[in-house]
Write a protein that holds these residues in place. Sequence first.
Motif, short mmCIF file in Angstrom:
data_model
loop_
_atom_site.label_atom_id
_atom_site.label_comp_id
_atom_site.label_asym_id
_atom_site.label_seq_id
_atom_site.Cartn_x
_atom_site.Cartn_y
_atom_site.Cartn_z
N THR A 166 -9.13 12.01 -0.24
CA THR A 166 -7.40 12.32 0.41
C THR A 166 -7.22 11.73 0.67
O THR A 166 -6.85 10.71 1.71
CB THR A 166 -7.80 13.84 1.23
OG1 THR A 166 -8.66 14.90 0.99
CG2 THR A 166 -6.25 14.21 1.32
N TYR A 212 -2.85 10.16 1.69
CA TYR A 212 -1.74 10.43 1.99
C TYR A 212 -0.91 9.50 1.80
O TYR A 212 -1.26 8.58 2.23
CB TYR A 212 -1.91 10.98 3.17
CG TYR A 212 -2.91 11.97 3.82
CD1 TYR A 212 -2.01 12.85 3.94
CD2 TYR A 212 -4.36 11.82 4.11
CE1 TYR A 212 -3.19 14.39 4.28
CE2 TYR A 212 -5.18 12.44 3.91
CZ TYR A 212 -4.40 13.80 4.18
OH TYR A 212 -5.81 15.21 4.60
N GLU A 213 0.11 9.49 1.21
CA GLU A 213 1.47 9.00 1.16
C GLU A 213 2.96 9.57 0.72
O GLU A 213 3.23 10.36 1.01
CB GLU A 213 1.71 8.21 -0.77
CG GLU A 213 2.95 7.70 -1.03
CD GLU A 213 2.53 6.29 -0.27
OE1 GLU A 213 4.03 6.25 0.02
OE2 GLU A 213 1.59 5.34 -0.18
N ARG A 214 3.09 8.52 1.97
CA ARG A 214 4.33 9.21 2.81
C ARG A 214 5.46 8.99 1.36
O ARG A 214 6.69 9.50 1.68
CB ARG A 214 5.07 7.76 4.26
CG ARG A 214 5.43 6.59 3.85
CD ARG A 214 6.21 6.50 4.68
NE ARG A 214 5.99 4.66 4.09
CZ ARG A 214 6.46 3.94 4.73
NH1 ARG A 214 7.19 3.91 6.21
NH2 ARG A 214 6.86 2.51 4.98
N ASP A 269 7.57 9.03 -2.55
CA ASP A 269 7.17 10.23 -4.17
C ASP A 269 6.56 9.57 -4.79
O ASP A 269 6.37 10.51 -6.08
CB ASP A 269 8.52 10.57 -4.26
CG ASP A 269 9.07 9.94 -4.89
OD1 ASP A 269 9.19 8.66 -4.45
OD2 ASP A 269 10.13 9.92 -5.00
N THR A 301 -7.98 13.55 -4.36
CA THR A 301 -6.62 13.65 -3.68
C THR A 301 -5.71 13.47 -3.06
O THR A 301 -6.01 12.68 -2.30
CB THR A 301 -6.79 15.39 -3.30
OG1 THR A 301 -7.44 16.11 -3.47
CG2 THR A 301 -5.22 16.65 -2.61
N LEU A 302 -4.10 13.42 -3.79
CA LEU A 302 -2.77 12.26 -3.95
C LEU A 302 -2.29 13.62 -2.94
O LEU A 302 -1.90 14.73 -4.22
CB LEU A 302 -2.84 11.63 -5.32
CG LEU A 302 -1.28 11.56 -4.62
CD1 LEU A 302 -1.26 10.07 -3.22
CD2 LEU A 302 -1.05 10.30 -6.33
N LEU A 303 -1.52 12.96 -2.45
CA LEU A 303 -0.65 14.56 -1.21
C LEU A 303 0.70 13.45 -0.84
O LEU A 303 0.13 12.57 0.18
CB LEU A 303 -1.27 14.40 -0.36
CG LEU A 303 -1.76 15.66 -0.15
CD1 LEU A 303 -3.10 16.40 1.20
CD2 LEU A 303 -2.09 16.58 -0.83
N LEU A 304 1.35 13.33 -2.23
CA LEU A 304 2.65 12.17 -1.75
C LEU A 304 4.01 13.13 -0.75
O LEU A 304 3.54 14.17 -0.30
CB LEU A 304 3.90 12.03 -3.27
CG LEU A 304 2.97 11.19 -4.19
CD1 LEU A 304 3.46 11.39 -5.34
CD2 LEU A 304 2.29 10.32 -3.72
N ASN A 305 4.58 12.57 -0.57
CA ASN A 305 5.78 12.55 0.62
C ASN A 305 4.81 12.99 1.64
O ASN A 305 5.26 14.33 1.91
CB ASN A 305 6.67 13.71 -0.13
CG ASN A 305 7.18 13.41 -1.05
OD1 ASN A 305 7.81 12.38 -1.26
ND2 ASN A 305 7.69 14.01 -2.47
N THR A 306 4.00 12.82 2.42
CA THR A 306 3.17 13.37 3.44
C THR A 306 2.84 12.47 4.12
O THR A 306 2.57 11.01 3.84
CB THR A 306 2.23 14.20 2.89
OG1 THR A 306 1.78 14.48 1.97
CG2 THR A 306 1.15 14.35 3.95
#
Length: 310
Positions: free
Chosen positions: A93, A95-97, A99, A304-309
């Motif tokens: 996973t 996590y990217e703060r 967008d 799994t890529l979670l942007l704005n996180t």
Amino acid sequence: MAPPPASPPAHALEPSPTRRRQLLIGALGLLALIWFFYPSKVAESQVLHRAPHRQVCPHENRNVAIIGAGSAGASAAYYLDQFRQPCHRINITVYERNDYVGGRSTTVNVYDDPTLPVELGASIFVPINHNLVNAANRFDLPVKNRGRTSKWEDTEILGIWDGQEFVFTQSDADSQYWNIARLLWKYGMSPIRTQNLMKKTVGSFLNMYHAPYFPFKSIAETAVDLDLLGTTTATGQQFLEANGVSGKFGHDIVQAATRVNYAQNLDQIHGLETMVCMAAEGGMSIEGGNWQIFDNMIKDSGATLLLNTT
């Protein structure tokens, strides 16, 4: 008979705190560059061509969290998936703060015109960046070379602005020998010293991927063996001055390169990165933005890529 000499106490054999800090700083500096320079013959055979997956062992699942979807985070996901044991399943996973993917390697559209994208960072890469070149080939990304591609294109002029005036300009319409002569006239032997220093430093770094240094268990120890510790524990300014490169050439020319490539001045960047900035022959980029390399790396890893996180 004289008694044998006493053995030194155990603590005397341990590295001093200063020495440990130097080893740590050197290791971190090398980690920031290692994946860019993996030799092409190794990358092509072991990295960029995925081995067929064997039967997965359900009881050997591993969960990995990666913070940041820039070059480091994207490549970490990509190579973890490439080098995992065939019987392991890795659930990654990222996590990217922000967008978007790419970190500092990103583009903006001038005047909000999508036909005029401009790189904000990591604007080019060069042939010795083996991982980037091979990744671009693997993902079939369109590569464009820096400079003119035909004699009919407009002549390019390079200008370095210091905030008040152009400290140096050159045109590709002029003779290469004339441009070199102008450099030597203004900066003495510093351009030649810098070129030789770059070849020696980058060449030594690339030896990390050849026997007897590769494969290595300790980056810090390998850096010491290759005499790279002093390169990564000194600033670019200190490294240049220690090797006879004048402050004026470093300020006008070398620092212009470190600002373009790393958005940092010579007193904020270490010597190895400074030398890499000067190895810009054959610069190239991906049409539409270099961020696409890292975007494809994350997609290919199955992460799994979670942007704005955060």
